[in-house]
Design an enzyme around this catalytic site. Structure first.
Site, PDB file in Angstrom:
ATOM      1  N   ASP A  19      -3.227   1.020   6.820  1.00 58.95           N
ATOM      2  CA  ASP A  19      -2.451   0.741   5.611  1.00 58.95           C
ATOM      3  C   ASP A  19      -2.134  -0.755   5.489  1.00 58.95           C
ATOM      4  OD1 ASP A  19      -2.501   3.444   5.161  1.00 58.95           O
ATOM      5  OD2 ASP A  19      -0.540   3.799   6.087  1.00 58.95           O
ATOM      6  N   CYS A  46     -16.883  -8.112  11.981  1.00 61.00           N
ATOM      7  CA  CYS A  46     -16.190  -9.236  12.622  1.00 61.00           C
ATOM      8  C   CYS A  46     -15.288  -8.791  13.774  1.00 61.00           C
ATOM      9  CB  CYS A  46     -15.373 -10.023  11.589  1.00 61.00           C
ATOM     10  SG  CYS A  46     -13.894  -9.159  11.039  1.00 61.00           S
ATOM     11  N   GLU A  62      -1.350  -1.048  -5.980  1.00 58.15           N
ATOM     12  CA  GLU A  62      -2.551  -0.402  -6.491  1.00 58.15           C
ATOM     13  C   GLU A  62      -2.237   0.416  -7.732  1.00 58.15           C
ATOM     14  OE1 GLU A  62      -5.499   1.280  -3.257  1.00 58.15           O
ATOM     15  OE2 GLU A  62      -3.414   1.691  -2.807  1.00 58.15           O
ATOM     16  N   CYS A  94     -13.078 -10.217   6.734  1.00 60.78           N
ATOM     17  CA  CYS A  94     -14.405 -10.726   6.373  1.00 60.78           C
ATOM     18  C   CYS A  94     -14.982 -10.084   5.107  1.00 60.78           C
ATOM     19  CB  CYS A  94     -15.384 -10.525   7.534  1.00 60.78           C
ATOM     20  SG  CYS A  94     -15.879  -8.803   7.776  1.00 60.78           S
ATOM     21  N   CYS A 141     -13.267  -3.343  12.309  1.00 57.02           N
ATOM     22  CA  CYS A 141     -14.387  -3.862  11.530  1.00 57.02           C
ATOM     23  C   CYS A 141     -15.659  -3.901  12.370  1.00 57.02           C
ATOM     24  CB  CYS A 141     -14.060  -5.252  10.995  1.00 57.02           C
ATOM     25  SG  CYS A 141     -15.414  -5.913  10.018  1.00 57.02           S
ATOM     26  N   ASP A 155       0.862  -1.171   0.000  1.00 59.71           N
ATOM     27  CA  ASP A 155       0.000   0.000   0.000  1.00 59.71           C
ATOM     28  C   ASP A 155       0.900   1.222   0.000  1.00 59.71           C
ATOM     29  OD1 ASP A 155      -2.584   1.412   0.430  1.00 59.71           O
ATOM     30  OD2 ASP A 155      -1.590   2.008   2.285  1.00 59.71           O
TER      31      ASP A 155
END
Ligand code: ZN
Length: 395
Positions: A350, A343, A270, A325, A340, A187
């Site tokens: 990052d 989950c 990316e 997840c 999250c 990243d």
């Protein structure tokens, strides 16, 4: 495989004046040619093709004997450049971004030409010198052996008056994909140059000191009187230092990419829409300084010879998706940790993104490459414990 080599060159005083004169001639030729192409379009409504250009140059050369001073292929590279500029123009003029046509500038007249290109022949590389047809044997710093056959050579002058020779060479043998190293997602960021999915972090070089002195040199220019000798000197000092800084950066990117392709067998990154991101003025400077585009290009290009594969993936939602997840949730830029909501996973922002990037690339590869262990993200787990910084950033 194509590879480019860059060498510092030291032409003699005499050679410099020959080079400068030839660049001037090429500039004139370029501008004449552009004028001619515009005229042709006005009169006939048709584009002046590369073939037309080459024919025209041959005629022009007959009428202007001074052009015999320039090696013929170097001259023929001028219509090559112009027709490339044309092609780019038409390609870009057709492109749309967000439903709007781009504003595209038509190829312009050149106020200077700072390089000469030998597209196929006319040069001979020796140990310490390179013989250039119609120029002579130019001294250069031969710090790297050229692998394969040298195809194209350019000699270029920088703003501060330094000379460089770049040679692009072609090599046939290709190392098969796989060097037995693990797979990684990266990243790219600003605070940390790159966060790897195994928890390692790469830092960009810190050049605060260099940047401050650049600022001082800039002030030196604005303080000096316009047109004065001092101003000229100040401008020269400024561009020398700017070139120095860009070399430091370039060097750092080379080292980072070199280490990556030699430590991993599969690298997912990316495909960033840098142009769009540049619209954010707060980020623009840092982004242009981090030169992500250059970096991923270097990765691509070095990967092959290191037996590694570098793959660009769609950047959409890589920061907003839970790497555990798959839940997608809002992640404002200020939020440094991904917690999250579904989950309960908690991970550095990052790091979470880099794991997603690797997943995205390997999922795309699962069909044809399922047998290759090195494409599976499972390696990440083994390395995850050894979090740390593998590249120092300070100088
Ligand atoms: Zn989750």
């Amino acid at each position: 495989m194509k590879k480019t080599y860059k060498f510092r060159a030291y032409p003699s005083k005499e050679q410099k004046s020959v080079l400068n004169r030839q660049m001037l001639l090429c500039r004139e030729l370029y501008n004449h040619l552009l004028e001619k192409a515009k005229e042709h379009f006005r009169d006939t409504g048709k584009t002046f093709t590369k073939y037309d250009m080459i024919k025209w140059v041959t005629k022009f050369k007959k009428e202007h004997p001074e052009y015999n001073e320039v090696y013929s292929q170097v001259l023929q590279n001028v219509p090559d450049r112009l027709s490339k500029a044309y092609k780019n123009f038409f390609r870009r003029a057709k492109e749309k971004r967000n439903g709007k046509r781009l504003k595209v500038g038509f190829p312009r007249f050149r106020s200077f030409v700072s390089s000469l290109t030998y597209p196929q022949s006319g040069f001979k590389i020796e140990k310490k010198r390179i013989e250039l047809s119609k120029i002579g044997k130019v001294n250069f710093v031969n710090h790297r052996e050229i692998e394969g056959k040298a195809k194209t050579l350019s000699i270029k002058k920088t703003k501060s008056g330094e000379w460089y020779i770049t040679i692009s060479a072609e090599k046939e043998d290709i190392v098969p994909f796989t060097n037995g190293n693990p797979a990684i997602g990266i990243d790219l960021g600003i605070a940390n140059y790159a966060t790897l999915s195994d928890g390692n972090i790469l830092h960009n070089i810190k050049i605060t000191k260099e940047r401050n002195s650049l600022k001082r040199l800039q002030q030196g220019i604005s303080r000096s009187k316009k047109g004065s000798q001092n101003r000229k000197k100040a401008v020269l000092r400024f561009s020398r230092h700017a070139e120095h800084i860009s070399r430091i950066r370039e060097d750092c990117l080379h080292k980072l990419s070199y280490t990556l392709v030699n430590s991993y067998s599969f690298i997912a990154y990316e495909e960033l829409k840098v142009a769009n991101m540049m619209k954010n003025h707060h980020l623009a400077k840092s982004i242009s300084e981090s030169s992500w585009g250059n970096f991923t290009q270097l990765l691509q290009y070095k990967a092959e010879s290191a037996g590694c594969v570098a793959v660009g993936v769609n950047p959409q939602n890589t920061s907003k998706t839970c790497s555990e997840c798959g839940n997608v949730q809002d992640m404002p830029l200020s939020e440094r940790t991904f917690n999250c909501e579904i989950c309960g996973m908690s991970k550095d922002r990052d790091l979470n993104a880099s794991v997603n990037i690797l997943k995205r690339a390997t999922e795309g590869h699962s069909g044809s490459n399922a047998s290759g262990d090195n494409v599976r993200p499972s390696h990440m787990k083994a390395d995850a414990a050894e979090r740390g910084t593998i590249f120092g950033g300070s100088r």
